[in-house]
Each structure stands twice: as C-alpha cells, then as structure tokens.
Design a protein around this motif. Structure first.
Motif, PDB file in Angstrom:
ATOM      1  N   SER A 142       0.767  -1.177   0.045  1.00  0.00           N
ATOM      2  CA  SER A 142      -0.121   0.049  -0.014  1.00  0.00           C
ATOM      3  C   SER A 142       0.938   1.219  -0.022  1.00  0.00           C
ATOM      4  O   SER A 142       1.960   1.389   0.430  1.00  0.00           O
ATOM      5  CB  SER A 142      -0.814   0.158   1.239  1.00  0.00           C
ATOM      6  OG  SER A 142      -0.198   0.334   2.415  1.00  0.00           O
ATOM      7  N   ARG A 143       0.316   2.099  -0.566  1.00  0.00           N
ATOM      8  CA  ARG A 143       1.014   3.524  -0.490  1.00  0.00           C
ATOM      9  C   ARG A 143       1.419   3.943   0.983  1.00  0.00           C
ATOM     10  O   ARG A 143       2.300   4.643   1.124  1.00  0.00           O
ATOM     11  CB  ARG A 143       0.086   4.570  -1.143  1.00  0.00           C
ATOM     12  CG  ARG A 143       0.248   4.580  -2.829  1.00  0.00           C
ATOM     13  CD  ARG A 143      -0.621   5.891  -3.497  1.00  0.00           C
ATOM     14  NE  ARG A 143      -0.597   5.558  -4.549  1.00  0.00           N
ATOM     15  CZ  ARG A 143      -1.028   4.930  -5.492  1.00  0.00           C
ATOM     16  NH1 ARG A 143      -2.107   4.192  -5.122  1.00  0.00           N
ATOM     17  NH2 ARG A 143      -1.248   5.211  -6.874  1.00  0.00           N
ATOM     18  N   LYS A 144       0.522   3.814   1.852  1.00  0.00           N
ATOM     19  CA  LYS A 144       0.732   4.216   3.312  1.00  0.00           C
ATOM     20  C   LYS A 144       2.021   3.321   3.914  1.00  0.00           C
ATOM     21  O   LYS A 144       2.733   4.063   4.480  1.00  0.00           O
ATOM     22  CB  LYS A 144      -0.323   3.805   4.103  1.00  0.00           C
ATOM     23  CG  LYS A 144      -0.621   4.395   5.506  1.00  0.00           C
ATOM     24  CD  LYS A 144      -1.847   4.057   6.285  1.00  0.00           C
ATOM     25  CE  LYS A 144      -1.769   4.473   7.842  1.00  0.00           C
ATOM     26  NZ  LYS A 144      -2.874   4.578   8.258  1.00  0.00           N
ATOM     27  N   SER A 145       1.954   2.191   3.609  1.00  0.00           N
ATOM     28  CA  SER A 145       3.142   1.387   4.090  1.00  0.00           C
ATOM     29  C   SER A 145       4.261   1.593   3.524  1.00  0.00           C
ATOM     30  O   SER A 145       5.458   1.351   4.034  1.00  0.00           O
ATOM     31  CB  SER A 145       2.698  -0.106   4.139  1.00  0.00           C
ATOM     32  OG  SER A 145       2.710  -0.636   2.648  1.00  0.00           O
ATOM     33  N   TRP A 146       4.374   1.790   2.281  1.00  0.00           N
ATOM     34  CA  TRP A 146       5.438   2.419   1.481  1.00  0.00           C
ATOM     35  C   TRP A 146       6.043   3.884   1.860  1.00  0.00           C
ATOM     36  O   TRP A 146       7.379   3.799   2.151  1.00  0.00           O
ATOM     37  CB  TRP A 146       5.247   2.415   0.178  1.00  0.00           C
ATOM     38  CG  TRP A 146       6.344   2.554  -0.684  1.00  0.00           C
ATOM     39  CD1 TRP A 146       6.192   3.423  -1.860  1.00  0.00           C
ATOM     40  CD2 TRP A 146       7.526   1.787  -1.304  1.00  0.00           C
ATOM     41  NE1 TRP A 146       7.648   3.469  -2.517  1.00  0.00           N
ATOM     42  CE2 TRP A 146       8.372   2.505  -2.355  1.00  0.00           C
ATOM     43  CE3 TRP A 146       8.042   0.757  -0.460  1.00  0.00           C
ATOM     44  CZ2 TRP A 146       9.622   2.062  -2.553  1.00  0.00           C
ATOM     45  CZ3 TRP A 146       9.215   0.301  -0.825  1.00  0.00           C
ATOM     46  CH2 TRP A 146      10.140   0.802  -1.823  1.00  0.00           C
ATOM     47  N   GLY A 147       5.134   4.642   2.188  1.00  0.00           N
ATOM     48  CA  GLY A 147       5.554   5.784   2.511  1.00  0.00           C
ATOM     49  C   GLY A 147       5.747   6.807   1.695  1.00  0.00           C
ATOM     50  O   GLY A 147       5.929   6.769   0.490  1.00  0.00           O
TER      51      GLY A 147
END
Length: 289
Positions: free
Chosen positions: A151-156
């Motif tokens: 996910s974009r959130k976990s990727w940063g």
C-alpha cells in the motif's frame, strides 16, 4: 440436503482449415466429443483446457474466443460444468501418429458437417455450431492490472511510488499468471515502467524469454489518454499476441482506446481482447490467476 458442487472441466473446439474440427473417441463411453478434462486442484480453467487437449490428442494449442459453458447431469446426482474455447494448433496438426490408450482410442480431424453427425451429444453439437462462427483466427491483447502491491501508506510518502513493489501475495499471483498468458499465445510483453507492473509480468517474460518492454507512458505518473491510445493502437496492429500490464487508474483510457465498456479488474485480474483486423471479436475477464 446440501447441493453438490459441480465437477468442473475445460477443453477446446480445435479447428484447422476446411473447416475441420478435432474430435476424440472415448472407448469407455463409446462416444465422440471434444478434447476436455477435469481441472487439477488449484488449476485455472484456461491452463486446464490447453493441458487437456495436449494430453488427449498430442497437439499443442492456444486459445481463441470463449464459448458458452456446458452444464449437464452426470452420475451421483452431480452436474459437470465444462468451459470451452475455440482453439488452434501451434504445432504440427498431424494426428496420424497418435497412440490409442484406454481413455482415448481415436483422434480425428473431421469436416464440419460430418462432425455434426458424428458428435454423440446434442450439447456438443450446439457448441460446434457456436464455435464455427468464431473459427477464423484472432489475436489476443491481454490487458492486465498489476498484482497485489504494498500500500502507499506502508511504502511511505518519501519513496518514489514508481518503486513500490509487490507483496508476497502479488509475487505468487505473478507466478500463476505464467500459464494463463501462455494459453493465449502471448509473445510480446509490454508493461508500465513502475516496479509493481514489471514484477507482475517478469516471471512470464523470464519463463518464455520474451523481451519485457517497460514504458513510462503506461505508468500512473506518465499516462495520458492520448499516449495510451497511441500505445493501444500500435499493439492492436501487432500480429503477435500481447500482454499489456498497467494500473487501475489507467484502465479507463485503455477501454476507451479499444472501444469497449469499462471493466473493473481486481489486482492480477485481466481482460482478454480477441480481435481481428482491428475489430473486437470477443472479450473475456479472469479476475484471479
């Protein structure tokens, strides 16, 4: 009483010029039918269809447009569900050297009218009538949404989104896509340059040794309707079967360029466009590899 699950099988109505169609005789039932067979555990129907034709006739085939499913009662109070496609041999069409066995003792190319008379079951005759209308060869454009990615959130937010990779599930999906893409005679691999798309088609490219063409204009950051339309037009003109791997936000531009209604694809889902001379003959969707 709980309803019993269908026995699921897959096969192909294989044509050569004439038109002649490939039929098999099963001594156990003393019947004439099309090559088909049950899916192995976890096997996709497209892969099973290609495999069963090879096992029952010795011919390597690739799939064209899908045909209507057959569903009919079998022993034990169950039903059999058979998925069929039009198929064409990609190797030698000669079946004269076929060695009979207990399962299939005859394999023949039979002219269409004679095949209608020879087929044992009415549902097979109906399938042959449908298949004849689609017997002329088509090419496949497989539009593929990339497999499950981080996910974009976990990727940063500080890392480039173009480098966001697949999850372990996504890598498993990419491996399972190899057989599906091969079933449609895909010989050209075109992908968004983003890592998650490249990783989705990389196992297929490495297995087949086809070149992987990564294009920035198919990424979320680089795509525009005009750029996508130009790429799609080029791929539809290509005599090869092509897989095009991209992102969910880019899909509407592809559907518009092909001239088909919007289709929602899950991660690793694909829509196969069967086309001839720039005209769409049929489409089919497979949501899970």
């Amino acid at each position: 009483m709980p309803q019993r699950r269908d026995v699921v099988a897959a096969g192909a109505v294989v044509f050569k010029s004439g038109p002649e169609v490939l039929l098999v005789h099963r001594p156990r039932y003393d019947d004439w039918s099309f090559p088909k067979g049950k899916l192995d555990p976890g096997e996709h129907a497209t892969v099973a269809g290609v495999r069963e034709v090879w096992e029952e006739t010795g011919l390597h085939v690739r799939l064209g447009p899908p045909l209507s499913d057959q569903r009919y009662p079998v022993s034990g109070g169950r039903h059999k569900l058979v998925h069929y496609w039009v198929g064409w041999a990609v190797s030698d069409e000669d079946v004269s050297g076929y060695e009979p066995n207990e399962e299939i003792d005859q394999v023949r190319w039979v002219p269409y009218e004679k095949a209608l008379a020879k087929l044992t079951y009415p549902h097979d005759r109906e399938t042959l009538v449908e298949a004849r209308k689609l017997r002329k060869k088509t090419r496949s454009l497989v539009v593929l949404r990339h497999a499950k990615a981080r996910s974009r959130k976990s990727w940063g937010s500080k890392k480039p989104d173009t480098e966001r990779p697949l999850l372990e599930l996504g890598h498993d999906q990419a491996q399972r896509l190899v057989g599906l893409l091969a079933a449609y005679d895909v010989t050209r691999v075109v992908s968004s340059s983003s890592a998650r798309c490249v990783q989705t088609v990389q196992p297929f490219a490495e297995t087949t040794e086809w070149e992987l063409e990564a294009r920035g204009k198919l990424s979320e950051e680089g795509a525009t309707p005009e750029k996508v339309a130009k790429v799609v037009g080029e791929l539809l003109d290509d005599p090869a079967g092509v897989v095009l791997c991209t992102h969910r936000p880019v899909l509407p531009a592809i559907w518009a360029a092909v001239g088909i209604p919007d289709e929602k694809l899950e991660p690793a889902g694909m829509l196969v466009v069967h086309h001839r001379k720039g005209k769409v003959v049929a489409t089919e969707v497979h949501q899970r590899p």
